[in-house]
Design an enzyme around this catalytic site. Structure first.
Site, PDB file in Angstrom:
ATOM      1  CB  SER A 190      18.919  38.284  45.350  1.00  0.00           C
ATOM      2  OG  SER A 190      20.220  38.504  46.054  1.00  0.00           O
ATOM      3  CG  ASP A 257      34.296  38.027  23.827  1.00  0.00           C
ATOM      4  OD1 ASP A 257      33.379  37.629  23.511  1.00  0.00           O
ATOM      5  OD2 ASP A 257      34.772  39.171  23.466  1.00  0.00           O
ATOM      6  CG  ASP A 260      30.548  33.685  22.383  1.00  0.00           C
ATOM      7  OD1 ASP A 260      30.726  34.212  21.477  1.00  0.00           O
ATOM      8  OD2 ASP A 260      30.591  34.130  23.659  1.00  0.00           O
ATOM      9  CG  ASP A 264      29.734  39.597  22.508  1.00  0.00           C
ATOM     10  OD1 ASP A 264      30.555  38.919  23.022  1.00  0.00           O
ATOM     11  OD2 ASP A 264      28.522  39.199  22.248  1.00  0.00           O
ATOM     12  CG  ASP A 413      25.016  37.232  40.449  1.00  0.00           C
ATOM     13  OD1 ASP A 413      25.625  37.877  41.120  1.00  0.00           O
ATOM     14  OD2 ASP A 413      23.844  36.809  40.510  1.00  0.00           O
ATOM     15  CG  HIS A 452      22.983  40.145  42.299  1.00  0.00           C
ATOM     16  ND1 HIS A 452      22.749  38.704  42.600  1.00  0.00           N
ATOM     17  CD2 HIS A 452      22.300  40.495  43.359  1.00  0.00           C
ATOM     18  CE1 HIS A 452      22.170  38.488  43.584  1.00  0.00           C
ATOM     19  NE2 HIS A 452      21.703  39.446  44.087  1.00  0.00           N
TER      20      HIS A 452
END
Ligand SMILES: *[C@@H]1O[C@H](CO)[C@@H](O)[C@H](O)[C@H]1NC(C)=O
Ligand SMILES: *[C@@H]1O[C@H](CO)[C@@H](O)[C@H](O)[C@H]1NC(C)=O
Ligand SMILES: *[C@@H]1O[C@H](CO)[C@@H](O)[C@H](O)[C@H]1NC(C)=O
Length: 525
Positions: A190, A257, A260, A264, A413, A452
């Protein structure tokens, strides 16, 4: 003859001193040589041995034995007192120095990062940059009594304090152990991720290796862009409830979702994710026991948050939020006593606008019109871009100095959107000869599902120990293709996952989704 003999004896005691205290002699911890710091002078230096230390910030790391050295320094005309604190393991030093970074408005987080570092054998340092350690607000230091921005302290915060810390930390380490650290590293997330980039760009010889987590790049303008969701809500005169926002975050995850190969709840393939918030218009969600129909206005607010800050004519000013990310940080609202929902800007942006743009601690940012946003954006860019200077894409000096960098960013994030660091990475590739050339010294990892900085409650999916991967790269030439991640879930099951090197992404190839081997890094799905 007595005096010279005495001083010889004292000298001999120091020369033969080891980090283990000998009865009857000053401990080497209390006899650290004041370091020479160009551009600053040392106000004080004090070493204290601390045994069996456990700090509240890292309760799982008990019984540390350290020499803690507090160095206070000051810059000419700055009227500042900068604390650099160095923790030196009394035994089993691993020969390395590790500088640690800060968070939000704090240049250093001290115990939280120093304890785990010394537990691994590092000599480690943190600094308060002369501005203190309050991450939530710069109210103690931002403005001088005359109402002007304290530019010296701002310079400490933004540019010079990590460099000073590197100089002090390495010198103190050498003084204590009697030899230089064989390698030096920096790790931050950060604000710390931005500090990492300032080091790579402006002090390329400070560290052999740098970890930059969730860096806040283009900070001068991003500090204002963080207010975009609030501006959008004001412009549309629509303040969705958290429950309505959550419906969009969940619908986004549902839509992307499985791109890929695995359902999950985690989006790994953001490249092919084209979730359209307007699809939710007219659908019903239950909030506080009441059924609500999603309105077109609410969908528009969400769409504009995903699109990111733009000018009225559509010019992109800052990247937007990634689909599937929680909204409650940047698009938070609050309910007034008379029952109205109003904007509730993220503290970071709020404080930036108050202190560094309006220069007025009483300024109310909760309902700013878009004209104010435009004004602030331009003002922040004009007044602060040069001093932040955190997004220079030319890393030639760092590369030529032999430096290696691992940058990582959580794909979920909610504060510092990963599209910002993706943009930086792409700029470096354009500047420095493409992905393969850049990968020789700077590798970039997007962590699926991670929030984050891997801090709770966003810890899931963050790399476990990127510094360890960096050390392997710097000292043994093993450049990382993946970063190990994993969590212990609510049932106590340990899962493992390997975070892929950009631009690769994780694809499920079958098997137990809780083990890393069930995924492959692919360029296209
Ligand atoms: C170290 O501290 C722990 C508490 O954190 C205590 O139980 C233990 O007795 C201490 N050990 C020594 C050698 O002082
Ligand atoms: C959102 O605002 C509420 C106050 O209305 C506050 O309690 C909550 O912590 C805020 N959430 C975040 C993530 O900042
Ligand atoms: C990048 O920086 C190096 C070192 O300062 C300089 O020689 C080079 O010209 C720069 N590259 C570009 C494209 O500006």
């Amino acid at each position: 003859m007595i005096a010279p003999l005495l001083s010889l004896a004292v000298l001999a005691a120091f020369v033969s001193a080891t980090p283990h205290n000998k009865p009857g002699h000053a401990s080497p911890c209390q006899a650290i040589k004041p370091p020479h710091v160009p551009g600053a002078h040392i106000v004080s230096i004090k070493g204290t041995e601390k045994k069996n230390l456990t700090v509240p910030e890292a309760p799982t790391i008990p019984n540390l034995d350290i020499c803690q050295v507090d160095v206070v320094l000051s810059h000419p005309h700055a009227n500042d007192n900068v604390l650099v604190q160095v923790w030196l393991p009394l035994s089993q030093w691993n020969g390395r120095f590790l500088g640690t970074g800060g968070g939000a408005y704090a240049p250093g987080l001290f115990d939280l990062y120093l304890a785990p570092a010394v537990a691994q054998g590092y000599a480690a340092a943190a600094t308060d940059g002369g501005v203190g350690v309050n991450p939530l607000t710069p109210d103690a230091w931002a403005l001088k009594p005359n109402g002007k921005v304290n530019s010296e302290l701002l310079e400490n915060f933004i540019q010079r304090s990590i460099h000073d810390m590197a100089v002090v930390g390495k010198a103190v380490t050498e003084s204590f152990y009697g030899k230089k650290p064989h390698h030096s590293y920096f790790s931050g997330c950060s604000t710390g991720g931005r500090q990492a980039m300032v080091e790579a760009q402006h002090y390329p010889r400070d560290f052999d290796g740098i970890v930059s987590g969730s860096p806040t790049l283009n900070r001068a303008t991003f500090n204002v862009a963080l207010l975009w969701p609030q501006v959008v809500m004001a412009e549309e005169n629509t303040y969705p409830s958290l429950c309505e926002f959550n419906a969009f975050a969940e619908a986004g995850i549902a839509a992307c979702d499985e791109l890929d190969g695995l359902k999950d709840g985690i989006i790994m393939n953001i490249k092919d994710c084209n979730f359209d918030p307007y699809k939710l218009v007219g659908s019903k969600v239950t909030c506080d026991g009441k059924e609500i129909t999603i309105s077109r206005n609410v969908a528009k607010v969400v769409k504009r948050i995903y699109d990111g800050a733009t000018t009225p004519s559509g010019l992109q000013l800052a990247p937007g939020m990634v689909v599937g990310t929680p909204f409650d940080s940047v698009a938070n609202t609050t309910t007034t006593p008379d029952g109205h929902r109003v904007g509730n800007p993220l503290f970071y942006a709020n404080e930036w606008a108050k202190y560094f743009l309006e220069k007025d601690a009483q300024f109310d940012t909760s309902r700013i019109p878009s004209s104010t946003f435009k004004k602030w954006y331009a003002q922040s860019e004009f007044e602060y871009t040069d001093i932040f200077a955190d997004s220079v894409p030319n890393l030639t000096c760092f590369k030529d100095a032999g430096g290696k960098m691992i940058m990582w960013h959580g794909l979920a994030d909610p504060l510092i959107y990963p599209k910002g660091s993706i943009g930086y990475r792409q700029a470096v590739e354009r500047e420095m000869g493409g992905s393969r050339q850049v990968d020789k010294f700077y590798r970039y990892f997007l962590a699926p599902g991670a929030g984050h900085c891997g801090l709770p409650p966003f810890g899931v999916g963050a790399p476990l120990d990127p510094v360890a991967s960096l050390v392997e790269w710097v000292e043994r030439g093993k450049a990382p293709d993946t970063l190990p991640a994993g969590v212990v879930d609510a049932d106590g099951v340990q899962s493992t996952h390997d975070i892929c090197k950009y631009p690769m992404m994780s694809k499920f190839v079958g098997g137990d989704p809780k083990v890393a081997e069930s995924f492959m890094c692919v360029r296209h799905f």
